[in-house]
Design a protein around this motif. Sequence first.
Motif, PDB file in Angstrom:
ATOM      1  N   GLU A  65       0.854  -1.183   0.000  1.00 61.26           N
ATOM      2  CA  GLU A  65       0.000   0.000   0.000  1.00 61.26           C
ATOM      3  C   GLU A  65       0.891   1.234   0.000  1.00 61.26           C
ATOM      4  O   GLU A  65       1.901   1.285   0.694  1.00 61.26           O
ATOM      5  CB  GLU A  65      -0.895   0.020   1.232  1.00 61.26           C
ATOM      6  CG  GLU A  65      -1.892  -1.106   1.283  1.00 61.26           C
ATOM      7  CD  GLU A  65      -3.000  -0.963   0.260  1.00 61.26           C
ATOM      8  OE1 GLU A  65      -3.246   0.163  -0.216  1.00 61.26           O
ATOM      9  OE2 GLU A  65      -3.620  -1.983  -0.058  1.00 61.26           O
ATOM     10  N   TYR A  69      -1.293   6.050   6.297  1.00 64.95           N
ATOM     11  CA  TYR A  69      -2.387   5.331   6.946  1.00 64.95           C
ATOM     12  C   TYR A  69      -3.138   6.280   7.874  1.00 64.95           C
ATOM     13  O   TYR A  69      -2.544   6.967   8.695  1.00 64.95           O
ATOM     14  CB  TYR A  69      -1.852   4.146   7.748  1.00 64.95           C
ATOM     15  CG  TYR A  69      -2.924   3.383   8.463  1.00 64.95           C
ATOM     16  CD1 TYR A  69      -3.796   2.570   7.766  1.00 64.95           C
ATOM     17  CD2 TYR A  69      -3.080   3.491   9.838  1.00 64.95           C
ATOM     18  CE1 TYR A  69      -4.807   1.878   8.406  1.00 64.95           C
ATOM     19  CE2 TYR A  69      -4.087   2.797  10.503  1.00 64.95           C
ATOM     20  CZ  TYR A  69      -4.945   1.985   9.772  1.00 64.95           C
ATOM     21  OH  TYR A  69      -5.929   1.305  10.423  1.00 64.95           O
ATOM     22  N   GLN A  83      -7.773   3.431   6.909  1.00 67.18           N
ATOM     23  CA  GLN A  83      -7.509   3.223   5.477  1.00 67.18           C
ATOM     24  C   GLN A  83      -6.239   3.947   5.072  1.00 67.18           C
ATOM     25  O   GLN A  83      -5.713   4.779   5.798  1.00 67.18           O
ATOM     26  CB  GLN A  83      -8.686   3.749   4.661  1.00 67.18           C
ATOM     27  CG  GLN A  83      -8.999   5.212   4.885  1.00 67.18           C
ATOM     28  CD  GLN A  83     -10.263   5.636   4.187  1.00 67.18           C
ATOM     29  OE1 GLN A  83     -10.687   5.010   3.241  1.00 67.18           O
ATOM     30  NE2 GLN A  83     -10.875   6.723   4.641  1.00 67.18           N
ATOM     31  N   PHE A  84      -5.749   3.602   3.897  1.00 71.30           N
ATOM     32  CA  PHE A  84      -4.601   4.288   3.322  1.00 71.30           C
ATOM     33  C   PHE A  84      -5.110   5.395   2.409  1.00 71.30           C
ATOM     34  O   PHE A  84      -6.037   5.200   1.631  1.00 71.30           O
ATOM     35  CB  PHE A  84      -3.710   3.325   2.529  1.00 71.30           C
ATOM     36  CG  PHE A  84      -2.915   2.414   3.387  1.00 71.30           C
ATOM     37  CD1 PHE A  84      -1.666   2.810   3.857  1.00 71.30           C
ATOM     38  CD2 PHE A  84      -3.387   1.163   3.731  1.00 71.30           C
ATOM     39  CE1 PHE A  84      -0.929   1.976   4.662  1.00 71.30           C
ATOM     40  CE2 PHE A  84      -2.658   0.324   4.536  1.00 71.30           C
ATOM     41  CZ  PHE A  84      -1.431   0.717   4.989  1.00 71.30           C
TER      42      PHE A  84
END
Length: 85
Positions: A65, A69, A83-84
């Motif tokens: 990813e 974050y 979530q990223f």
Amino acid sequence: MTRIALGEALLFLAPFLLFAGYLVIRRRSPFQVAAWEGSVSWLVVAGLALAVGAFVVTGITAERETGAYVPSHLENGQVVPGQFR
């Protein structure tokens, strides 16, 4: 996490299972200690090599990813999952 640990354990046990199958094919009992003497150390090395190799391949090919974050937080009384971004 259990699935990963179980997969690595099966990779470690694969040489032992293959050797037991070889003993059955050769019509020797895999339950006798004498059939395993001299082979256990090589089977342990092969099992560890398979397990470590799987960890390395997974680490190299795993999806990464990008971005920062953002941890879970509350917005208007609702929990927003992390979530990223």
